[in-house]
Design a protein around this motif. Structure first.
Motif, short mmCIF file in Angstrom:
data_model
loop_
_atom_site.label_atom_id
_atom_site.label_comp_id
_atom_site.label_asym_id
_atom_site.label_seq_id
_atom_site.Cartn_x
_atom_site.Cartn_y
_atom_site.Cartn_z
N GLY A 205 36.07 35.60 39.22
CA GLY A 205 36.21 37.02 38.90
C GLY A 205 35.37 37.38 37.69
N ALA A 206 34.97 36.35 36.93
CA ALA A 206 34.19 36.63 35.71
C ALA A 206 32.70 36.75 36.02
N GLN A 207 32.30 36.52 37.28
CA GLN A 207 30.88 36.50 37.61
C GLN A 207 30.39 37.93 37.93
N ARG A 208 29.18 38.20 37.56
CA ARG A 208 28.67 39.56 37.78
C ARG A 208 28.33 39.78 39.25
N ASP A 209 28.30 41.02 39.73
CA ASP A 209 28.54 42.28 39.06
C ASP A 209 30.00 42.72 39.19
N MET A 210 30.56 42.47 40.36
CA MET A 210 31.96 42.81 40.61
C MET A 210 32.59 41.72 41.46
N THR A 211 33.88 41.51 41.26
CA THR A 211 34.65 40.62 42.14
C THR A 211 35.84 41.42 42.63
N GLU B 13 50.88 45.26 50.10
CA GLU B 13 49.45 45.50 50.33
C GLU B 13 48.86 45.76 48.95
N GLY B 14 47.60 45.49 48.77
CA GLY B 14 46.99 45.77 47.46
C GLY B 14 45.71 45.00 47.28
N GLY B 15 44.92 45.48 46.34
CA GLY B 15 43.66 44.81 46.03
C GLY B 15 43.23 45.19 44.63
N MET B 16 42.12 44.61 44.19
CA MET B 16 41.64 44.92 42.85
C MET B 16 40.15 44.60 42.76
N VAL B 17 39.45 45.40 41.95
CA VAL B 17 38.06 45.08 41.64
C VAL B 17 38.01 44.80 40.15
N VAL B 18 37.33 43.73 39.76
CA VAL B 18 37.17 43.43 38.34
C VAL B 18 35.68 43.39 38.00
N THR B 19 35.38 43.83 36.78
CA THR B 19 33.97 43.87 36.37
C THR B 19 33.89 43.99 34.85
N ASP B 20 32.74 43.57 34.34
CA ASP B 20 32.46 43.74 32.91
C ASP B 20 31.63 44.98 32.65
#
Ligand SMILES: Cc1ncc(COP(=O)(O)O)c(C=O)c1O
Length: 394
Positions: free
Chosen positions: A183-189, A203-210
């Motif tokens: 999840g820490a890798q660019r650009d988005m996970t 149900e659910g999801g998430m996008v993580v980004t720096d």
């Protein structure tokens, strides 16, 4: 004399009740958290969603986490935030769930498949290179079963061609690569919190980004692309305007409360999944015709699936293997029918025969039960069923 024939060939089933290949794990801890959320001021997106996002962002080590209604909508938003659109090509793996490719298709971009590295079962960077054109806008690799894709190799391709990378980490939540959280890798996970996944919110999801700009676009698109404080309307507190085509992918405080309670148990889940994998690895190493999942390289995966490949020397084909396991009341599944076999993706010109590595892996794939609710007896049942089948066919 005991009848040790597999149930499929006339013996008694190993189990009376069906063991699912995946399952959520819900205890009083989760039930109480959800009940408490229901008594809060918000039952739609409120402070508990913020808390859930902050906790995941901290765990992954990124600045932003944006919760959505599913992994599929997370992929839609990530593709939209990346700017994928008509005329763009987005390269992904055929050995995945359809939603991975929807990061492209939901945004009217074209999904382009590249073959996998059959050892890792994830996108092969060299195969990606072969598919690059002047229209390529991004790559969506998937960490199959929780094993990290070739992150270094794929980021190198992205660097060479200035491509946006969206990591589909639906299987990999809670794992690390080179001691860095997935999840820490660019650009988005992006992650999914569907009930069979490593943690669930129903149900659910998430996008993580720096990336601050991507995060801002993700948040806006999640909620109608609404500007709640447009310039020039300071004295009109009601004034809010839609500035583009946004969506209602808002997740509720009820789901976030469930997610937070599941995060409290993440270490427990990981430990149990690791224990199941260790017992399977030890038992199946000695069985001819079973390819066990690859050894992780520089990674501590959170194993989502335990996908074996049934090879000719096992003595029966994959179809017979699956049916024989079902006859023992052991739920198994195949992840996945490659996307280029699906009528929808064939509309983009794909057909069977185009991705030999993917197809060779797919022909033997079977996911055995793996989840945190399995007790020692359940693991023994699965091992016994496979051993029984192997003995019968040798
Ligand atoms: C690899 C992969 N990508 C995307 C998805 C879509 O996630 P969801 O079911 O939360 O929409 C899933 C889950 O089904 C998945 O396994």
């Amino acid at each position: 004399m005991a009848d040790d024939r597999p149930a499929h060939y006339g013996g008694e089933p190993i189990r009376e009740s069906v063991l699912g290949y995946g399952s959520q794990s819900i205890t009083d801890h989760e039930t109480e958290a959800v009940a408490e959320a229901l008594e809060g001021d918000y039952i739609t997106r409120g402070p508990t969603v913020d808390e859930f996002e902050t906790r995941v962002a901290d765990m992954v080590g990124v600045d932003h986490a944006v919760a959505t209604t599913s992994g599929t909508t997370a992929l839609h938003l990530a593709g939209a935030a990346a700017g994928f659109g008509p005329g763009d090509e987005v390269i992904t793996t055929p050995l995945t769930f359809a939603s991975t490719a929807h990061a492209a298709t939901y945004n009217d971009a074209t999904p382009v498949f590249a073959d996998i590295d059959s050892h890792r079962r994830t996108l092969d960077p060299d195969a990606v290179r072969e598919q690059i054109t002047e229209d390529t806008a991004g790559i969506v690799p998937m960490h199959y079963a929780g094993y990290p894709a070739d992150i270094e190799g794929l980021l190198a391709v992205a660097d060479e061609h200035d491509l946006t990378v969206i990591w589909d980490a639906c299987h990999a939540f809670g794992g690390t690569w080179h001691d860095e959280p997935i999840g820490a890798q660019r650009d988005m996970t992006m992650f999914s919190f569907h009930p069979v996944k490593n943690i669930t919110t129903g149900e659910g999801g998430m996008v993580v980004t720096d990336d601050d700009d991507l995060a801002e676009r993700l948040r806006r698109l999640r909620s109608f692309d609404m500007n709640y404080e447009p310039e020039g309307h300071d004295d009109e507190p009601w004034y809010q305007v839609t500035e583009g085509l946004g969506y209602n992918y808002n997740v509720t405080d009820i789901q976030a409360a469930l997610g937070l309670a599941q995060l409290d148990r993440l270490d427990e889940f990981k430990q149990r999944r690791d224990e199941v994998v260790d017992r399977y690895d030890a038992a199946f190493a000695a069985i001819d015709g079973i390819r066990t999942p690859p050894e992780p390289v520089d990674a501590d995966p959170m194993y989502h699936l335990y996908a074996i490949e049934v090879r000719e020397s096992f003595g029966c084909n994959r179809t017979e293997f699956v049916n024989a396991m079902h006859a023992e009341n052991i739920g198994v599944q195949v992840h996945y029918v490659p996307l280029h076999y699906h009528p929808y993706f064939q509309e983009f010109g794909y057909e069977p025969g185009q991705f030999p590595e993917t197809e060779a892996v797919y022909d033997g794939l079977v996911s055995l039960p793996l989840h945190a609710e399995m007790d020692d007896g359940d693991i023994t049942d699965v091992i016994t069923a496979v051993q029984r089948l192997s003995t019968y066919h040798q």
